[in-house]
Enzyme design. Structure first.
Site, PDB file in Angstrom:
ATOM      1  N   GLN A 121     -21.536  15.118 -25.262  1.00  0.00           N
ATOM      2  CA  GLN A 121     -20.441  15.471 -24.608  1.00  0.00           C
ATOM      3  C   GLN A 121     -19.156  15.005 -25.404  1.00  0.00           C
ATOM      4  OE1 GLN A 121     -22.831  13.581 -23.182  1.00  0.00           O
ATOM      5  NE2 GLN A 121     -21.891  12.615 -21.308  1.00  0.00           N
ATOM      6  N   THR A 122     -18.102  15.845 -25.485  1.00  0.00           N
ATOM      7  CA  THR A 122     -17.077  15.508 -26.356  1.00  0.00           C
ATOM      8  C   THR A 122     -15.860  15.131 -25.711  1.00  0.00           C
ATOM      9  OG1 THR A 122     -16.729  18.115 -26.753  1.00  0.00           O
ATOM     10  CG2 THR A 122     -17.967  16.749 -28.577  1.00  0.00           C
ATOM     11  N   ASP A 158       0.783  -1.274  -0.048  1.00  0.00           N
ATOM     12  CA  ASP A 158       0.002   0.029   0.141  1.00  0.00           C
ATOM     13  C   ASP A 158       1.084   1.160   0.098  1.00  0.00           C
ATOM     14  OD1 ASP A 158      -1.643   2.173   0.558  1.00  0.00           O
ATOM     15  OD2 ASP A 158      -2.809   1.222   2.038  1.00  0.00           O
ATOM     16  N   SER A 180      -3.173  14.289 -15.373  1.00  0.00           N
ATOM     17  CA  SER A 180      -4.622  14.222 -15.927  1.00  0.00           C
ATOM     18  C   SER A 180      -5.056  15.335 -16.426  1.00  0.00           C
ATOM     19  CB  SER A 180      -5.418  13.378 -14.974  1.00  0.00           C
ATOM     20  OG  SER A 180      -6.699  13.543 -15.445  1.00  0.00           O
ATOM     21  N   ALA A 181      -5.636  15.390 -17.481  1.00  0.00           N
ATOM     22  CA  ALA A 181      -6.367  16.311 -18.255  1.00  0.00           C
ATOM     23  C   ALA A 181      -7.511  17.099 -17.220  1.00  0.00           C
ATOM     24  CB  ALA A 181      -7.251  16.070 -19.670  1.00  0.00           C
ATOM     25  N   GLY A 224     -10.757   6.087 -11.365  1.00  0.00           N
ATOM     26  CA  GLY A 224     -11.911   5.395 -12.320  1.00  0.00           C
ATOM     27  C   GLY A 224     -12.505   6.528 -13.258  1.00  0.00           C
ATOM     28  N   LYS A 239     -14.162   3.490 -17.961  1.00  0.00           N
ATOM     29  CA  LYS A 239     -14.321   4.903 -18.507  1.00  0.00           C
ATOM     30  C   LYS A 239     -15.505   4.519 -19.896  1.00  0.00           C
ATOM     31  CE  LYS A 239     -10.463   7.340 -16.785  1.00  0.00           C
ATOM     32  NZ  LYS A 239      -9.945   8.390 -17.227  1.00  0.00           N
ATOM     33  N   LYS A 281     -21.580  -2.356 -22.920  1.00  0.00           N
ATOM     34  CA  LYS A 281     -23.246  -2.323 -22.945  1.00  0.00           C
ATOM     35  C   LYS A 281     -23.660  -2.859 -24.424  1.00  0.00           C
ATOM     36  CE  LYS A 281     -23.655   1.503 -19.740  1.00  0.00           C
ATOM     37  NZ  LYS A 281     -23.985   2.833 -19.574  1.00  0.00           N
ATOM     38  N   TYR A 305     -10.422  14.592  -7.620  1.00  0.00           N
ATOM     39  CA  TYR A 305      -9.554  14.004  -8.509  1.00  0.00           C
ATOM     40  C   TYR A 305      -8.443  15.172  -9.299  1.00  0.00           C
ATOM     41  CZ  TYR A 305      -7.494  11.072 -12.376  1.00  0.00           C
ATOM     42  OH  TYR A 305      -6.832  10.466 -13.365  1.00  0.00           O
TER      43      TYR A 305
HETATM   44  P1  NAD Z   1      -6.178   1.662 -12.933  1.00  0.00           P
HETATM   45  O1  NAD Z   1      -7.086   2.043 -11.630  1.00  0.00           O
HETATM   46  O2  NAD Z   1      -6.282   0.760 -13.893  1.00  0.00           O
HETATM   47  O3  NAD Z   1      -4.649   1.531 -12.245  1.00  0.00           O
HETATM   48  C1  NAD Z   1      -4.247   2.165 -10.825  1.00  0.00           C
HETATM   49  C2  NAD Z   1      -3.462   1.298  -9.882  1.00  0.00           C
HETATM   50  O4  NAD Z   1      -3.122   1.968  -8.827  1.00  0.00           O
HETATM   51  C3  NAD Z   1      -4.752   0.320  -9.547  1.00  0.00           C
HETATM   52  O5  NAD Z   1      -4.348  -1.103  -9.805  1.00  0.00           O
HETATM   53  C4  NAD Z   1      -4.508   0.487  -7.851  1.00  0.00           C
HETATM   54  O6  NAD Z   1      -4.691  -0.868  -7.078  1.00  0.00           O
HETATM   55  C5  NAD Z   1      -3.261   0.719  -7.813  1.00  0.00           C
HETATM   56  N1  NAD Z   1      -3.350   1.711  -6.538  1.00  0.00           N
HETATM   57  C6  NAD Z   1      -4.332   2.322  -5.967  1.00  0.00           C
HETATM   58  N2  NAD Z   1      -4.008   2.812  -4.744  1.00  0.00           N
HETATM   59  C7  NAD Z   1      -2.843   2.186  -4.239  1.00  0.00           C
HETATM   60  C8  NAD Z   1      -2.018   2.356  -3.135  1.00  0.00           C
HETATM   61  N3  NAD Z   1      -2.279   2.881  -2.025  1.00  0.00           N
HETATM   62  N4  NAD Z   1      -0.731   1.454  -3.138  1.00  0.00           N
HETATM   63  C9  NAD Z   1      -0.494   1.051  -4.366  1.00  0.00           C
HETATM   64  N5  NAD Z   1      -1.334   0.787  -5.387  1.00  0.00           N
HETATM   65  C10 NAD Z   1      -2.523   1.583  -5.398  1.00  0.00           C
HETATM   66  O7  NAD Z   1      -5.592   3.054 -13.587  1.00  0.00           O
HETATM   67  P2  NAD Z   1      -4.841   3.223 -14.822  1.00  0.00           P
HETATM   68  O8  NAD Z   1      -6.356   3.707 -15.753  1.00  0.00           O
HETATM   69  O9  NAD Z   1      -4.105   2.436 -15.188  1.00  0.00           O
HETATM   70  O10 NAD Z   1      -4.331   5.013 -14.703  1.00  0.00           O
HETATM   71  C11 NAD Z   1      -2.915   5.136 -14.213  1.00  0.00           C
HETATM   72  C12 NAD Z   1      -2.580   6.479 -13.862  1.00  0.00           C
HETATM   73  O11 NAD Z   1      -2.917   7.282 -14.797  1.00  0.00           O
HETATM   74  C13 NAD Z   1      -3.339   6.959 -12.448  1.00  0.00           C
HETATM   75  O12 NAD Z   1      -2.614   7.795 -11.835  1.00  0.00           O
HETATM   76  C14 NAD Z   1      -4.545   7.851 -13.051  1.00  0.00           C
HETATM   77  O13 NAD Z   1      -4.836   8.852 -12.424  1.00  0.00           O
HETATM   78  C15 NAD Z   1      -3.606   8.258 -14.302  1.00  0.00           C
HETATM   79  N6  NAD Z   1      -4.700   8.523 -15.515  1.00  0.00           N
HETATM   80  C16 NAD Z   1      -5.248   7.830 -16.248  1.00  0.00           C
HETATM   81  C17 NAD Z   1      -6.190   8.200 -17.203  1.00  0.00           C
HETATM   82  C18 NAD Z   1      -7.087   6.950 -17.847  1.00  0.00           C
HETATM   83  O14 NAD Z   1      -7.901   7.222 -18.856  1.00  0.00           O
HETATM   84  N7  NAD Z   1      -6.914   5.765 -17.642  1.00  0.00           N
HETATM   85  C19 NAD Z   1      -6.311   9.213 -17.382  1.00  0.00           C
HETATM   86  C20 NAD Z   1      -5.661  10.205 -16.787  1.00  0.00           C
HETATM   87  C21 NAD Z   1      -4.789   9.988 -15.850  1.00  0.00           C
END
Ligand code: NAD
Length: 346
Positions: free
Chosen positions: A233-234, A67, A131-132, A92, A205, A213, A162
């Protein structure tokens, strides 16, 4: 793309230790596989989920369940690492980040401890996935949105929870460079999608949720799906392979130390347009039942790629139609596997 741009292969030796945090999730798990395929032999993958719940597990990698909101675990994770890729976050799709702002803000604990642990461990390069959602939401009120350029994060009015957490963690990265000399790299991801992403359970997402769906509507013969919002929404969506390549380029470009940069596609599409592409992949048409009260996020958001193009002469360029066809096929297989009682990602 010009050859002058460096990647991990140019700057690292194959036995340098690379740490990927959040490796049990979508992008982190894909990044571990990416580096492994490049021939790196010392990879450490960390996530808080039990190993059995990780989306991907790449053979030959040191997997740790820790963790990372706890400082001592961050120190353990960073021990001996040459590079750190910080992708761990509680996150998420809109359904999650609009409802669980406290959980999103608490990812600040992970980012606070990770950057400190990386600095103490003498890490050479530290990559942070922003992130955006860090952008000013006032600029995203129109579906025909002007694409967001890096300077649009300020004056700040980020997505509640977030987005603010991401913005503050960006600032940490910038100050760890300014005050302490840790080379930090900050990419603002715009919606990432592809195989191995979350596709069910509440954190998925829009592209994955809509694929699921449509698959279900087809399978059950209802030919009808519920759509969050009114379909106008875009957004732009970046295919996972582009995201991995972008991370590697950004993390090895010294011009980008402590400078946030967009990593996203500029192919803007409405939710209705996205559904049309999914229908194409599925070979069916579905009836759309709109739910205007459901979480929908900002009205419009796109990535201005002027900066990334100027740096790399490259930008994420997988056409949405191509990436979605691959993603749809993968989710359909997951759906069928789950129906058959097999283990799946979501
Ligand atoms: P994801 O949820 O699939 O992966 C994130 C992982 O972090 C998960 O497996 C989760 O268990 C782990 N995690 C959460 N809390 C934790 C903790 N305390 N210790 C250890 N692990 C922990 O998300 P993703 O889509 O792979 O996104 C990865 C990164 O990219 C994130 O930081 C997210 O904010 C960023 N991001 C993603 C998107 C997207 O569209 N997927 C867009 C913008 C930013």
């Amino acid at each position: 793309m010009s050859k002058s741009h460096k990647t991990a292969l140019d700057l690292r030796s194959k036995d340098d230790l690379i740490l990927v945090a959040g490796a049990g999730g979508f992008i982190g798990g894909s990044l571990v596989r990416y580096f492994r395929e490049q021939g790196f032999i010392r990879l450490r993958a960390v996530d808080k989920k039990p190993l059995g719940d990780w989306y991907q597990r790449t053979p030959g990698v040191e997997n740790l369940c820790l963790d990372l909101s706890r400082e001592e675990n961050c120190r353990r994770a960073c021990e001996g690492a040459a590079e750190v890729y910080q992708l761990a976050a509680d996150m998420g799709g809109m359904g999650f980040i609009e409802r669980f702002r406290v959980e999103c803000l608490r990812s600040g604990l992970i980012n606070t401890h990770m950057v400190e642990a990386a600095w103490r461990a003498g890490v050479d390069r530290y990559f942070f996935s922003s992130s955006a959602c860090a952008y000013n939401t006032d600029l995203q009120k129109d579906p025909k949105v002007r694409a967001l350029k890096e300077s649009d994060a300020y004056p700040a009015l980020a997505e509640r929870g977030y987005g603010w957490e991401k913005l503050l963690s960006e600032i940490f990265c910038q100050e760890y460079w300014a005050e302490r000399g840790l080379k930090t790299f900050i990419a603002r991801f715009h919606n990432v999608y592809g195989p191995w992403g979350t596709w069910d359970g509440g954190r998925e997402k829009a592209p994955a949720a809509l694929c699921r769906k449509v698959i279900q509507a087809k399978d059950e013969g209802s030919r009808r799906i519920e759509v969050w919002g009114d379909g106008t929404q875009t957004r732009s969506f970046m295919y996972i392979d582009d995201c991995l390549k972008g991370i590697d380029l950004i993390a090895h470009c010294d011009r980008l130390i402590a400078v946030p940069i967009n990593l996203g596609s500029k192919e803007l599409v409405s939710v209705d347009g996205l559904i049309a592409l999914i229908e194409e992949a599925a070979g069916v048409k579905v009836e759309r039942v709109y739910d205007p009260a459901a979480p929908r996020g900002v009205a419009g958001r796109n990535s201005d790629n002027t900066f990334i193009r100027s740096v790399f002469d490259w930008e994420p360029d997988t056409p949405l139609r191509t990436g979605l066809a691959r993603t749809y096929a993968w989710i359909e297989q997951q759906y069928l596997d789950r129906k058959a009682g097999k283990r799946t990602v979501s």
